[in-house]
Scaffold this active site. Structure first.
Site, PDB file in Angstrom:
ATOM      1  N   ASN A 152      -9.954  -0.049   3.128  1.00  0.00           N
ATOM      2  CA  ASN A 152      -8.964  -0.934   2.506  1.00  0.00           C
ATOM      3  C   ASN A 152      -9.632  -1.834   1.475  1.00  0.00           C
ATOM      4  OD1 ASN A 152      -6.560  -0.164   3.813  1.00  0.00           O
ATOM      5  ND2 ASN A 152      -7.141  -1.307   5.647  1.00  0.00           N
ATOM      6  N   HIS A 174      -3.727   5.102   9.344  1.00  0.00           N
ATOM      7  CA  HIS A 174      -3.367   5.485  10.712  1.00  0.00           C
ATOM      8  C   HIS A 174      -1.872   5.273  10.997  1.00  0.00           C
ATOM      9  CE1 HIS A 174      -7.662   4.474  10.866  1.00  0.00           C
ATOM     10  NE2 HIS A 174      -7.308   3.265  10.499  1.00  0.00           N
ATOM     11  N   HIS A 205       0.763   0.887   3.841  1.00  0.00           N
ATOM     12  CA  HIS A 205       1.133  -0.284   4.646  1.00  0.00           C
ATOM     13  C   HIS A 205       2.570  -0.739   4.386  1.00  0.00           C
ATOM     14  CE1 HIS A 205      -3.108  -1.887   5.929  1.00  0.00           C
ATOM     15  NE2 HIS A 205      -2.914  -0.600   6.203  1.00  0.00           N
TER      16      HIS A 205
END
Length: 440
Positions: A152, A174, A205
C-alpha cells in the site's frame, strides 16, 4: 520451472502465506524461490520458516535462496517468472509515527493512513523510488516477469508502475475475496453463502459490491439493506461506517470501516467529535497494530516454529492461483488492480481500478464493467484525484503536486485550510529526510 522472487521477504507471516500457498500447488511446488530483503534478521527468520514448510509440506521440492541488500537485488530478480512485492519503506519507526504525529499537530486525525489521506500520500511518495529501482532491475534481468504488488498505497503504487514502467503489474488485495462472505456472516445470512453470484468493482479499498444474488438468482440486497440499517440503529459494532454507506449510497464496499472512515469527509470531523463514538471509529488504529505486531513477533515466530512441525494450508490470497493459472493456462478469476482503459466507463482511463480480471496463460486480462452508479463513481473519484496527483508528484518531482494531492484529499481538505495543508506537507517532507529529499 518457475522462479518466484519475493521482495520484502522479511514480512515473514505474509511471505509464509504466499510462498506456502505456492508449495501447495502441484504446478509451483518445485519452483525456485528467491527471498529478498534489506533486514538480515527478518530474512533469516523467513528462510527458517519457509525451509520448514518446504520440508514438512512440500517434500523439499522447492529451492529456496536468500538475497540480502540492494547489491544483491538484481541476482534475486534475475530470470524471475513472478515477483511478489510486500515492503514498508521507512518502517513503523520513524515513518509511520511521523505520518500520524505531524498531522495530529495540525488537528488532523487518522485511523490507518496507509492508502489515502496525508499518510497514504507520504507513504506512496517514499515507496515509489524503491519500486522504481525494482522496475529498472526487472526491465534488465526479468523483462517478462509479472509483478504482483501487495504494498500500500495500492492505487498509487500499482498505478505508477503501470503507467511509468514497462513492468507487467497487477495490484492485489485481500478484501475482494472475503467481502460478501464477511457481510453475510455479519448479518446472520450464512445460509446465502453457498452458490452466491456477485460483481465487485471500483478502486482498491473502495470497490463496490454492485450486485449479489443467491444460488437461485434472488437479489440479496433488499434484505442486506434492511438488516444493516437495523444493526447500525440498535448496536455498536466494528463495521458501522460501511453500513452507513449502504444506508446513504445504497451499496457496500470491500475494505473495512476503520479504513473507510478516513477516505471521505463524513466521519472524522473536529466540529462533530461525537461521530467518532457514534460510528465506533478507532483513531490511531494502525500505530496500535504496529506496536502489537512488533511486540508479539518473537512469540509468533516461536509459535510458528514450535517443534519444527510447521505446516501450511493454502490460503485465499490470489498470488499462487494467478501464478498457477498462468503456468498451466487454466482460467482463473480475480479482483485485480489494473489501469482502467475503459473497464469502468465513468472513471478516468489512467486511474488504477479494481475490477474482475480473467487470468490464463496470456496473463491478467481486465473485464469490462460498464458504468458505476453515479454516486459510487463520485466517491471513487474523490480518492482517484489524490492518487493521480500523488503519482504526478512522483513522476515530476514537483512539490506543488504534493500540496494539491493533500488539498484534494476529502478528509484533509475538509479539516484544514490551504495554508495549513502546505505547512503540514512541508513539515512532513522535512521530517522524512532522505526519503523525500527529491522534493526539497
Amino acid at each position: 520451472m518457475a522462479k518466484i522472487t519475493f521482495m520484502g521477504a522479511g514480512s515473514t507471516v505474509f511471505a509464509r502465506n504466499v510462498l506456502g500457498d505456492c508449495m501447495c500447488s502441484p504446478a509451483l511446488c518445485d519452483s525456485e524461490i528467491a527471498l529478498y530483503d534489506i533486514d538480515r534478521k527478518r530474512l533469516e527468520d523467513s528462510e527458517i520458516i519457509l525451509n520448514a514448510i518446504n520440508k514438512n509440506v512440500n517434500e523439499g521440492r522447492a529451492r529456496i535462496k536468500t538475497y540480502l541488500g540492494v547489491e544483491n537485488r538484481k541476482d534475486a530478480l534475475r530470470n524471475a517468472t513472478f515477483v511478489v512485492d510486500a515492503i514498508q519503506v521507512g518502517g513503523y519507526d520513524p515513518c509511520t509515527i511521523t505520518d500520524f504525529e505531524i498531522p495530529k499537530k495540525f488537528g488532523l486525525r487518522q485511523t490507518i493512513a496507509d492508502t489515502l489521506g496525508i499518510g497514504g500520500i507520504m507513504r506512496g511518495l517514499r515507496t515509489i523510488p524503491v519500486l522504481e529501482g525494482f522496475a529498472r532491475d526487472m526491465e534488465e534481468v526479468c523483462p517478462d516477469a509479472l509483478f504482483l504488488n501487495y504494498t500500500n498505497p495500492m492505487g498509487i503504487l500499482s498505478g505508477y508502475m503501470q503507467r511509468y514502467t514497462d513492468v507487467k503489474t497487477v495490484g492485489l488485495c485481500h478484501s475482494v475475496q472475503v467481502c460478501s462472505e464477511k457481510l453475510l456472516e455479519k448479518l446472520d445470512m450464512k445460509d446465502k453463502l453457498e452458490g452466491r453470484v456477485e460483481t465487485i468493482a471500483g478502486i482498491n479499498h473502495m470497490a463496490w459490491l454492485l450486485d449479489i444474488k443467491d444460488k437461485d438468482g434472488n437479489d440479496l440486497y433488499p434484505e442486506i439493506r434492511r438488516r444493516a440499517a437495523e444493526m447500525n440503529a440498535s448496536q455498536k459494532h466494528d463495521d458501522m461506517v460501511r453500513f452507513e454507506y449502504i444506508k446513504h449510497l445504497g451499496y457496500y464496499c470491500t475494505e473495512s470501516s476503520e479504513h473507510n472512515a478516513e477516505y471521505n469527509p463524513f466521519f472524522i470531523k473536529s466540529k462533530y467529535p461525537e461521530l467518532i463514538e457514534k460510528f465506533n471509529i478507532p483513531l490511531d488504529e494502525y500505530p496500535r497494530r504496529c506496536i502489537e505486531q512488533i511486540k508479539g513477533w518473537e512469540e509468533e515466530r516461536n509459535s510458528i516454529l514450535k517443534d519444527g512441525k510447521i505446516t501450511h494450508d493454502r490460503s485465499k490470497e490470489y498470488a499462487s492461483y494467478i501464478m498457477e493459472s498462468i503456468v498451466t493456462n487454466q482460467p482463473y478469476k480475480i479482483g485485480g488492480n489494473v489501469i482502467n482503459n475503459g473497464s469502468i466507463e465513468n472513471l478516468p482511463a489512467d486511474a488504477c481500478v479494481e475490477v474482475p480480471c480473467l487470468v490464463d496463460g496470456t496473463g491478467v486480462n481486465p473485464c469490462r464493467v460498464g458504468r458505476l452508479p453515479v454516486q459510487l463513481a463520485a466517491m471513487n473519484m474523490s480518492n482517484i484525484n489524490v492518487q493521480l496527483l500523488t503519482i504526478e508528484a512522483a513522476a515530476t518531482k514537483k512539490k506543488e503536486y504534493i500540496y494539491q494531492a493533500a488539498m484534494m484529499d476529502p478528509h484533509t481538505g475538509a479539516e484544514l485550510s490551504i495554508d495549513d495543508i502546505v505547512k503540514m506537507c512541508d513539515e512532513l517532507i522535512d521530517a522524512h529526510g532522505d526519503y523525500m529529499k527529491m522534493y526539497k
